[in-house]
Each structure stands twice: as C-alpha cells, then as structure tokens.
Design a protein around this motif. Structure first.
Motif, short mmCIF file in Angstrom:
data_model
loop_
_atom_site.label_atom_id
_atom_site.label_comp_id
_atom_site.label_asym_id
_atom_site.label_seq_id
_atom_site.Cartn_x
_atom_site.Cartn_y
_atom_site.Cartn_z
N ARG A 163 45.58 35.54 41.68
CA ARG A 163 45.74 36.94 41.28
C ARG A 163 44.36 37.58 41.13
NH1 ARG A 163 48.79 33.52 38.97
NH2 ARG A 163 47.11 33.11 37.48
N ALA A 164 44.26 38.85 41.51
CA ALA A 164 42.99 39.56 41.44
C ALA A 164 43.20 40.94 40.83
CB ALA A 164 42.37 39.68 42.83
N TRP A 165 42.24 41.37 40.03
CA TRP A 165 42.24 42.71 39.43
C TRP A 165 40.81 43.22 39.51
CZ3 TRP A 165 39.69 45.24 35.51
CH2 TRP A 165 40.29 46.39 34.97
N TYR A 166 40.63 44.45 39.94
CA TYR A 166 39.29 45.02 40.11
C TYR A 166 39.25 46.44 39.58
CZ TYR A 166 35.29 47.36 42.19
OH TYR A 166 34.14 48.11 42.35
N THR A 167 38.11 46.81 38.98
CA THR A 167 37.86 48.21 38.63
C THR A 167 36.46 48.60 39.06
OG1 THR A 167 37.87 49.89 36.89
CG2 THR A 167 37.05 47.70 36.28
N GLY A 168 36.33 49.81 39.60
CA GLY A 168 35.03 50.35 39.94
C GLY A 168 34.32 50.97 38.75
N LEU A 169 35.01 51.08 37.62
CA LEU A 169 34.41 51.60 36.40
C LEU A 169 33.51 50.54 35.78
CD1 LEU A 169 36.94 53.36 36.98
CD2 LEU A 169 37.24 53.58 34.52
N LEU A 203 39.37 39.44 48.61
CA LEU A 203 39.68 39.22 47.19
C LEU A 203 39.33 40.43 46.35
CD1 LEU A 203 40.48 37.13 44.90
CD2 LEU A 203 38.02 36.64 44.76
N VAL A 204 38.13 40.97 46.52
CA VAL A 204 37.73 42.13 45.72
C VAL A 204 38.50 43.37 46.16
CG1 VAL A 204 35.76 42.82 47.15
CG2 VAL A 204 35.73 43.33 44.72
N GLY A 205 38.89 43.43 47.42
CA GLY A 205 39.71 44.53 47.91
C GLY A 205 38.97 45.48 48.82
N THR A 262 40.74 51.54 40.78
CA THR A 262 41.15 50.33 40.07
C THR A 262 42.44 49.83 40.72
OG1 THR A 262 40.18 51.13 38.01
CG2 THR A 262 41.78 49.35 37.82
N TRP A 263 42.53 48.50 40.94
CA TRP A 263 43.71 47.97 41.62
C TRP A 263 43.92 46.50 41.28
CZ3 TRP A 263 39.55 50.01 44.63
CH2 TRP A 263 38.68 49.05 45.18
N CYS A 264 45.07 45.97 41.66
CA CYS A 264 45.35 44.54 41.51
C CYS A 264 46.08 44.06 42.75
CB CYS A 264 46.15 44.25 40.24
SG CYS A 264 47.84 44.92 40.21
N GLN A 265 46.09 42.75 42.95
CA GLN A 265 46.79 42.17 44.08
C GLN A 265 47.02 40.68 43.86
OE1 GLN A 265 44.63 41.52 47.80
NE2 GLN A 265 42.68 41.93 46.78
N ASN A 266 48.02 40.15 44.54
CA ASN A 266 48.19 38.71 44.67
C ASN A 266 47.45 38.29 45.93
OD1 ASN A 266 49.99 38.58 42.41
ND2 ASN A 266 51.56 39.47 43.72
N TYR A 267 46.59 37.28 45.80
CA TYR A 267 45.70 36.98 46.92
C TYR A 267 45.49 35.49 47.07
CZ TYR A 267 41.63 37.34 50.03
OH TYR A 267 40.77 37.23 51.10
N GLY A 271 44.35 30.41 40.43
CA GLY A 271 43.35 30.97 39.52
C GLY A 271 43.31 32.49 39.56
N GLY A 272 42.61 33.06 38.58
CA GLY A 272 42.53 34.50 38.45
C GLY A 272 41.12 35.02 38.64
N TYR A 273 41.02 36.21 39.23
CA TYR A 273 39.74 36.88 39.48
C TYR A 273 39.79 38.26 38.87
CZ TYR A 273 36.42 39.78 42.17
OH TYR A 273 35.44 40.68 42.55
N VAL A 274 38.74 38.63 38.13
CA VAL A 274 38.53 40.01 37.68
C VAL A 274 37.17 40.45 38.19
CG1 VAL A 274 38.00 41.45 35.68
CG2 VAL A 274 40.04 40.01 35.66
N GLY A 275 37.14 41.55 38.92
CA GLY A 275 35.89 42.12 39.41
C GLY A 275 35.60 43.42 38.69
N VAL A 276 34.37 43.57 38.24
CA VAL A 276 33.97 44.78 37.52
C VAL A 276 32.83 45.45 38.28
CG1 VAL A 276 33.09 45.74 35.37
CG2 VAL A 276 34.70 43.82 35.31
#
Length: 389
Positions: free
Chosen positions: A215-221, A134-136, A206-211, A113-118
C-alpha cells in the motif's frame, strides 16, 4: 455403513451450524505499531526534515506506535524492513538506495509493506521505474511558496475526513511530470486558479494506491516547517500512515474523472449560486446543495488576476449583462469585457468578483434572495463568496 451414516450426519450438523452462525468475521486489521522514517538526501535538503521527524514521533507517542528515524540506506535489508509496517520517505531527494537496497525495499512492499511519501519523495530515484510507480508521479517544477486552495476530492478517507472541502494553506506546490490519476485514488487536488504557477490543469496533490502487493500513500504537501505543527496536516499524515500500514481500511482504487467544476457559495445566506432554467435564468444564490451541474462552474484563468466563469450546465460564460446594469446570466459563447471578472481573495478566505465591465463588485442581492448583479462599489458581507470543490 453405520460409520458412513454417522459421518454424513456429523457433516450435516456442521453445515447447519455454519449456516446458523454465518460466515466467519474477518480478522480486525492489525494496529499500527512500528514506523521507519527515512530522510536521506542526495540533492536539495529541506530544512523541515527535523520538523517532520519530530511530528511523526509525536504522532507515534499519541497513537501507540514507535518511530525509528534514519538516513542510513544500509537499513534497507530484508530482515530490518520486515519489522516495520510503514516506511516513510520524508523529503528524500536524488539517488538514495543502491541496487541491493532497492531490491530489499521492493520485496518488502511485495510482502505487504506500506509506503508513505512526503513532498520531495517525488524528487527521488528518477532512474528506478518501480519507485516512480510507487510514489505515483515524479516532481517536475514548482512556483514560489504561496497560498493556494486544496480541494478534498475523496472525503470518505481517514486522511481527509477531518478537512474542510476547500483547505486554504501556504506551501510549495509541486507540478508533476505526469498525472497519476489513472493509477491512484486522488484524495485532494489543487485549484490552480487560486495561485500562480500551476501547470497541470487537473492537479492531484495527495493520493493513495495499492501497489505491487503493498500500500502507498503520498502527499505533495509538507515543504514548510510550519506544516508540522498544523493539526490539520499532522492528522492527515496520521491517516496516511494508518492507510499504508493497513491499520485502517481505505478504498485506493483509481477513479478516472476529477471533480467537475467549482462551486460558489454566498456568505450572506450560505446558499450555492445556481444557474436556473438550464441557463435561461439569472444567477442566484438559492441552492441548498450543489447537487447538479447548475451549481458548478469552470473558473477560467485569464491572467493578471482575471477569471471567467463558464457554467457547467450549458457551457456558456457568465456575463455582467448590459455593462453590469442587469443581473448576471450565463449566456455568452466567448469571453469579452462583460465576461471578465477580477478575482479578489479576501483575508477571511472568501472571494469577491469585480466586473471589468463597470468596476463594480458582484453582490448576492437582498442577502441572496435576489439575482446576482455587479453593482457594488465596495466589499461587504453580501459581496463575499466561498469557492468550493
């Protein structure tokens, strides 16, 4: 015997066919079709949550995927999560899932599954170490909302390819408890010299990783409501969704070293400022590309709006030699008055530098054809520079 010979012949024919056709082409990535947006808060609640939901729904309408928005943690079951390619944690805060729901989400990620953190997704579930990975990185603090420079560190990525190398915008800039760089691919970082209140030095945002199988993608914006009507931001967010879903390939393996130093480009001729001769020559805006350390500087924050420029080519500070009467040269081991410059941020996004030695602005003399010197009383076209990453 005849049967064995026929079988062998058939096998050889099959092998020859494989050699002619070549290896099988990998199946194309499945398109993004279904997204769950989760925005439960158990702490601070951002007023921009409805704006974020609306923006993701608009992205779905324009790009062929459906969006379900919820604040009901009971939606975190194995059966329900399995229908979504991505779960967006949109400015969640605090402890939002119980132990059973946490297990369901971990299993969802483990199954691909995929995770996007905002933004405040990093201000969530501090007692759940798996989520912290996961969030980094977890949130630590932030200064007041202000304009800062976001530097694109990985431009070959669907979430950043459309952005300028230095993206100037207003937001609430998070400091994190740890630097995630060793575990993630940093896509963008903050130039802490461009605003007040940064505490990290090397500051991924902002970053991404396989976790853990997914898959995970996060932005602090994304703190501000205006973010969600900014085409640059929403296109970045779309790229993050596509990466997390696996719909678009992205290299999210860690890169251990940050971009080294900053560049300074003269508006007068669109050339980069360089330090010739390994530091022996006067600074001049003559380089078409920033391909060497000669075109890179550490911008050292001295406080009160003042900076020093340390050349990466020789480790020496730029000096307004002879009290500003001579061209700039990188030849000083320490910072004094002649190595101190006021950093002026112009309304058009450029910067200007005013030497403390004489109160004059640095100019790309003769439209960049001559060495830089601090001898101008006012800011014009030749006194404007673009700061890069």
């Amino acid at each position: 015997m005849r049967k064995r010979l026929l079988s062998l012949a058939a096998a050889l024919v099959a092998m020859a066919a494989t050699m002619l056709v070549g290896p099988a082409t990998p199946a194309a990535a499945a398109p993004l079709t279904k997204v769950l947006v989760f925005s439960k808060t158990a702490g601070f609640r951002h007023s921009s949550i409805p704006n974020g939901i609306a923006a993701i729904q608009a992205l779905g309408s324009a790009n062929g995927f459906t969006v379900t928005a919820t604040e009901d943690a009971a939606q975190f079951t194995a059966a329900n999560l399995a229908q979504y390619q991505v779960v967006v944690w949109l400015m969640t805060t605090g402890d939002v899932l119980d132990a059973t729901q946490q297990t369901a989400f971990q299993n969802y990620i483990a199954a691909g599954g995929g995770y996007v953190g905002v933004h405040a997704a990093a201000d969530t579930e501090y007692d759940w170490p798996w989520y912290g990975g996961l969030v980094g990185a977890w949130f630590s603090s932030h200064p007041a909302i202000q304009t800062a420079q976001v530097r694109v560190e990985t431009p070959v990525n669907v979430s950043t390819a459309h952005l300028p190398s230095v993206w100037t915008r207003s937001d609430e800039w998070y400091n994190y408890r740890t630097n995630p760089r060793s575990a993630v691919r940093v896509l963008m970082n903050l130039n802490e010299a461009s605003y007040t209140g940064g505490t990290m030095g090397d500051h991924p945002i902002t970053w991404c990783q396989n976790y853990s199988g997914g898959r995970a993608w996060y932005t602090g914006l994304g703190h501000t409501e205006a973010s969600y009507t900014d085409p640059n931001f929403t296109k970045m967010l779309l790229g993050g969704l596509q990466i997390a879903a696996g719909a678009v390939a992205a290299d999210c393996s860690p890169v251990s070293q940050p971009v080294s130093g900053t560049t300074i480009k003269a508006r007068a001729n669109s050339k980069f400022v360089t330090v010739p001769g390994g530091g022996t020559g006067n600074l001049i805006a003559s380089a078409a590309t920033a391909g060497t350390l000669a075109e890179r500087f550490d911008l050292v924050d001295l406080g009160s709006g003042n900076v020093a420029l340390k050349s990466k080519v020789n480790g020496m500070y730029v000096c307004a030699e002879n009290g500003g009467a001579n061209p700039l040269i990188a030849n000083r081991a320490a910072v004094g008055a002649w190595e101190t410059f006021a950093l002026v941020r112009n309304s058009d996004g450029t910067i200007s530098l005013r030497a403390q030695a004489n109160g004059k602005y640095v100019v790309a003399e003769n439209a960049g054809a001559a060495a830089l010197i601090a001898n101008r009383a006012a800011i014009g076209a030749w006194e404007k520079f673009d700061q890069g990453s």
